[in-house]
Design a protein around this motif. Sequence first.
Motif, mmCIF file in Angstrom:
data_model
loop_
_atom_site.group_PDB
_atom_site.id
_atom_site.type_symbol
_atom_site.label_atom_id
_atom_site.label_comp_id
_atom_site.label_asym_id
_atom_site.label_seq_id
_atom_site.Cartn_x
_atom_site.Cartn_y
_atom_site.Cartn_z
ATOM 1 N N TRP A 40 0.835 -1.191 0.000
ATOM 2 C CA TRP A 40 0.000 0.000 0.000
ATOM 3 C C TRP A 40 0.874 1.247 0.000
ATOM 4 O O TRP A 40 1.946 1.251 0.606
ATOM 5 N N VAL A 170 -8.681 6.268 -6.423
ATOM 6 C CA VAL A 170 -9.412 5.281 -5.617
ATOM 7 C C VAL A 170 -9.105 5.553 -4.144
ATOM 8 O O VAL A 170 -7.951 5.481 -3.724
ATOM 9 N N PHE A 186 -6.761 -4.557 -3.966
ATOM 10 C CA PHE A 186 -6.704 -3.262 -4.646
ATOM 11 C C PHE A 186 -5.285 -2.859 -5.055
ATOM 12 O O PHE A 186 -5.112 -2.339 -6.164
ATOM 13 N N VAL A 190 -4.720 -2.040 -8.949
ATOM 14 C CA VAL A 190 -4.335 -0.692 -9.377
ATOM 15 C C VAL A 190 -2.995 -0.735 -10.117
ATOM 16 O O VAL A 190 -2.793 -0.040 -11.119
ATOM 17 N N LEU A 206 -3.902 5.064 -5.698
ATOM 18 C CA LEU A 206 -4.607 4.459 -4.575
ATOM 19 C C LEU A 206 -4.314 5.281 -3.327
ATOM 20 O O LEU A 206 -3.149 5.465 -2.955
#
Length: 310
Positions: A40, A170, A186, A190, A206
């Motif tokens: 992330w 997003v 995700f 992405v 993201l």
Amino acid sequence: MTDKSAKAYTHQSNRERPRKAAEKKVVYKSVLENPFRIRWPSIPINLQNIIFSHLTSLLDGAAAYHETQSKASRKRKRGWQNEGSKKKSKNSETDEDVPMEDGETGRSKPTTNAPDDSAAIQTKPVALNHTTCGINAVTKRLEAQVRQARRNVIVTTDPEGVKQVPITLVFVCRADVDPSLLIDHFPPLVAACNSVQSNLRQQVKLVPVPKGSEDVLAAKLGIKRVSVIALDAQLPGIEEFYTRLESVPALTAPWLMMEAKAAQLVPTHVKQVKTSAPRDMKAAKEARSQGRSTAKAKKRAPPKITVISS
């Protein structure tokens, strides 16, 4: 794999049976990290708050719009139910001819008592036309975006073949989603979108939002729950997000790039997993084998029949 941080899990396994501490010893096992893992993005909390504040300001009026839509839908449904009940009652009776305004006669027509709510419905906010809400809905849009980028361009007049406006931002309430497995797909998704997009301006970013954002967004939209919100590139005011998120890198997956590039070696990252093992491995194997034999013998043994004397 420059990030050397690792989580420490101290909870006991569900499959592990309670044993005496003297029968076990602490051991460390080496584990190679997955080189295809996509992390992330790391965003400072102050920037998250600024971005989230701008996002909520764009959604002003969405809750009132959804509320009026819901009320109008309920009123229309009640009107249809009343009309259906009147039709059933009239069909059971004899149809009578009634005079009309031009002097002719005709059958009486049922009147609908549903009120006209067209004036009461609020104007739909512009932001809702460029917003996709929900984990499943955003996932489907991103998957379609990847397929569209990899598909050969074919000139067609079919309306289904019209290309959708691509998603560019997003927002995920990562700190509020439990279990996190619901949103773990995700980052790779992405990254797959960005790997097939050569234009850096159209790449998807993201953005995790602060803890507690899930309830705020649900209240702003007038729905029960929302964990993920996506914005497309044609949203008015999207440039403000671009300016704020210039320092946030776009996730990419080099192994999914459509253009061939020079191979890059990923540094090896070995993790040490702390676990336990029996002190006497031979005795543990014999005990496990004996337990299996006992269980099989119980299954083969005939059931006991109890005779109750009167």
